[in-house]
Design a protein around this motif. Structure first.
Motif, short mmCIF file in Angstrom:
data_model
loop_
_atom_site.label_atom_id
_atom_site.label_comp_id
_atom_site.label_asym_id
_atom_site.label_seq_id
_atom_site.Cartn_x
_atom_site.Cartn_y
_atom_site.Cartn_z
N ARG A 172 10.93 -60.25 -3.35
CA ARG A 172 9.90 -59.67 -3.86
C ARG A 172 8.98 -60.32 -4.77
O ARG A 172 8.02 -59.97 -5.16
CB ARG A 172 10.35 -58.44 -5.06
N SER B 109 10.46 -51.34 -3.33
CA SER B 109 10.56 -52.70 -2.22
C SER B 109 9.62 -53.08 -2.35
O SER B 109 9.08 -53.51 -3.44
CB SER B 109 10.22 -51.35 -1.29
N GLU C 117 23.03 -52.26 0.12
CA GLU C 117 22.53 -52.70 -0.89
C GLU C 117 23.77 -53.45 -1.13
O GLU C 117 24.88 -52.53 -1.77
CB GLU C 117 21.23 -52.22 -1.02
N TYR D 136 16.90 -53.05 -3.25
CA TYR D 136 15.72 -52.99 -2.52
C TYR D 136 15.77 -51.83 -1.97
O TYR D 136 14.21 -51.21 -1.32
CB TYR D 136 15.58 -53.70 -1.70
N ALA D 137 16.52 -50.62 -1.78
CA ALA D 137 16.51 -50.11 -0.52
C ALA D 137 17.94 -48.74 -1.43
O ALA D 137 18.81 -49.79 -1.84
CB ALA D 137 16.47 -50.43 0.56
N ARG E 156 6.57 -51.99 -3.23
CA ARG E 156 6.46 -51.07 -4.47
C ARG E 156 6.01 -52.30 -5.33
O ARG E 156 5.17 -52.00 -5.83
CB ARG E 156 7.80 -50.65 -4.21
#
Ligand code: ACM
Length: 556
Positions: free
Chosen positions: A484, A437, A428, A422-423, A440
């Protein structure tokens, strides 16, 4: 309710949503769902869900009854004209007012989506498997009018069960979650170098040998550390039949993938005669791309046809995915038998040899009434006419394919590979690379401007992918998908509005209560919980094998 507009936080966002007029509908114990005869399965699905969540008795009746608080009516809603032609049956209207709720649709899929929307008008507890405080009292649905139709007909969720076997229960939970998000395809990647998951009666060693590997990497692929623990598993034919039926009840088609002629080490381990070297190989224990690929002799082509026939029998959809990605040609270059095959068929490169093989598979599938799906590498050997192309290495494959008249599903890794972190943050869990993200994913536009206007209808839709090298468990898979996948669903179902990401994020925050009620291990928007966080060194893109292109700098 979304705070700005006092309207329900529907996700994905419908085409049109207005406050309605008149009395709310009162859902309560003993209520009746009246339905058109053709919507019986949809009504029974909703009855079971609602009964479990509330403890009520709910009746279903084939009738148009003014006394029923909820009615499923069969008629094409006007908004169906706003869906792509092949998705017109997924459109619906939902009107709540005058003490009743009425869903109108032309097909069961539309009625199903109308009920999914209606469920989002209820409290998050409507997603539980039993009422937390004893039997639920009545629930009021405020007056609203929803008109809704999907932007795309293909709204896919992919799961790699080859790298890590995922138990049947998780596959079904994912189907339920996909359907809740109005996604309609589950792409199951069933075979890999590291494991074969689907039984084929004619070749029992595919499971006996191919379903198990000796050990798996720990940490990142190039750390060179292994766990010494066997991993594997497979679905029985009955399991797969159950999965397909469960999906069909939720208007999800399961697309099977048997990846060929690369990513076949598990099969070659089971049947060394399928390979090029004659040397025994083991089911692969590392991540990455293996040089061991199928030979393309007639006996191997017959093997592939047999496998397709048995697997296709289990999956009734009209498409069959034969992979075609990441197939090194090194072994063919060194093989006199491959050279002889090329000479026999007048082929001047090993890529053409792969194209020739893909064309044989397409012919075979066509003879069985199926259409071939392949990753965008199939364009390099000349994709067979009628093949559907999944554009994964970026958008270029999809642009070329649609321009040439192939149907396309856009899956570009820079936006829609949910195995990316995610980042770029050490908190993470380990992932193939940073970073995609929620914003995104939400920002992706599946129809590139570079496709000529007259060919854009070939973009059937879009799909998010979860490869599982770094996803060892269902819990981690849920973390990588959610939220997501919620952003993906909004992008795949809804037209772009001018409202921007923060409006979506407001609805997503409310939506997370539904995911909580469903027991989904989602990643909070602020970052991983202490229980989800891992210490990941973080790894620059260049160190990732294979190298993958990242999002352009400065974009979400
Ligand atoms: C792929 O990611 N190799 C399709």
């Amino acid at each position: 309710m979304s705070p700005e507009e006092d309207l329900p936080a529907l996700l994905p966002r419908p085409l049109r949503l207005r406050r309605g007029a008149g009395a709310p509908a009162r859902l309560a114990d003993g209520m009746t769902i009246a339905h058109d005869p053709s919507f019986g399965a949809v009504a029974r699905w909703f009855r079971r869900e609602l009964e479990a969540a509330t403890g009520w008795d709910v009746r279903t009746a084939e009738a148009a009854g003014a006394e029923a608080v909820l009615e499923l009516r069969r008629r094409a809603p006007a908004c169906a004209a706003e869906a792509p032609e092949r998705a017109a049956g997924e459109a619906y209207e939902l009107v709540v007012g005058d003490g009743r709720a009425v869903v109108t649709a032309a097909e069961p899929a539309g009625a199903f989506y109308g009920l999914q929307t209606l469920r989002q008008l209820l409290p998050g507890d409507a997603y539980r498997k039993a009422p937390p405080g004893g039997r639920t009292g009545e629930m009021l649905l405020g007056a609203v009018a929803v008109e809704d139709a999907p932007r795309f007909s293909w709204r896919g969720v992919h799961l790699d069960v080859g790298r890590h076997f995922m138990p049947k229960g998780f596959v079904m939970k994912l189907i339920d979650l996909a359907a809740m998000h109005k996604c309609n395809v589950l792409h199951l990647h069933l075979t890999e170098d590291q494991g074969w998951r689907v039984p084929v009666a004619k070749y029992p060693r595919l499971i006996e040998v191919g379903a198990w590997r000796r050990e798996s990497p720990v940490g990142h692929a190039d750390d060179g550390v292994f766990d010494g623990t066997p991993h594997g598993g497979f679905y029985s034919r009955e399991d797969l039949g159950e999965i397909v039926a469960f999906a069909a009840e939720r208007h999800v088609t399961v697309l099977p993938e048997v990846d060929m002629p690369g990513h076949m080490v598990a099969a070659i381990a089971a049947y060394p005669e399928l390979g090029n070297t004659g040397e025994p190989v083991e089911v692969l224990t590392e991540w990455g791309i293996s040089e061991h690929v199928l030979n393309l002799e007639e006996s191997t082509i017959q093997f592939c046809r047999d496998v397709i026939d048995e697997v296709a029998e289990l999956f009734p959809g009209s498409y069959f995915h034969v992979g075609g990605d990441e197939c090194p040609t090194k072994e063919w270059e060194a093989s006199p038998r491959a050279a002889a095959l090329m000479a026999e068929h007048g082929l001047i490169s090993e890529r053409q040899l792969q194209g020739w093989f893909t064309a044989r598979m397409a012919e075979h599938l066509e003879s069985r009434g199926r259409r071939l799906v392949g990753w965008d590498e199939i364009l390099e050997g000349g994709a067979p006419p009628g093949a559907l192309v999944m554009s994964w290495r970026g958008e270029q494959g999809g642009i070329e394919a649609a321009t040439a008249g192939h149907d396309v599903v856009m899956c570009p890794l820079q936006w829609l590979y949910l195995d990316w972190a995610y980042a770029d943050d050490p908190a993470e869990p380990v992932a193939i690379c940073p970073a995609t993200s929620v914003e995104r994913v939400w920002s992706y536009e599946p129809v590139p401007d570079a496709i000529p206007a007259g060919q854009r209808h070939h973009v059937l839709g879009t799909q998010c992918q979860l490869w599982t090298e770094y996803v060892p468990t269902p819990e981690r898979a849920e973390y990588m998908y959610f939220p997501r996948l919620s952003a993906f669903a909004e992008m795949a179902w809804s037209r772009r509005s001018g409202a921007g990401f923060s409006e979506f994020e407001g609805r997503l925050r409310a939506h997370l209560a539904r995911l909580s009620a469903l027991g989904v291990n989602y990643r909070p928007l602020e970052g991983p919980t202490p229980g989800q966080a891992r210490t990941w060194k973080g790894r620059p893109m260049e160190q990732v094998t294979p190298p993958r292109e990242g999002p352009p700098a400065g974009e979400p």
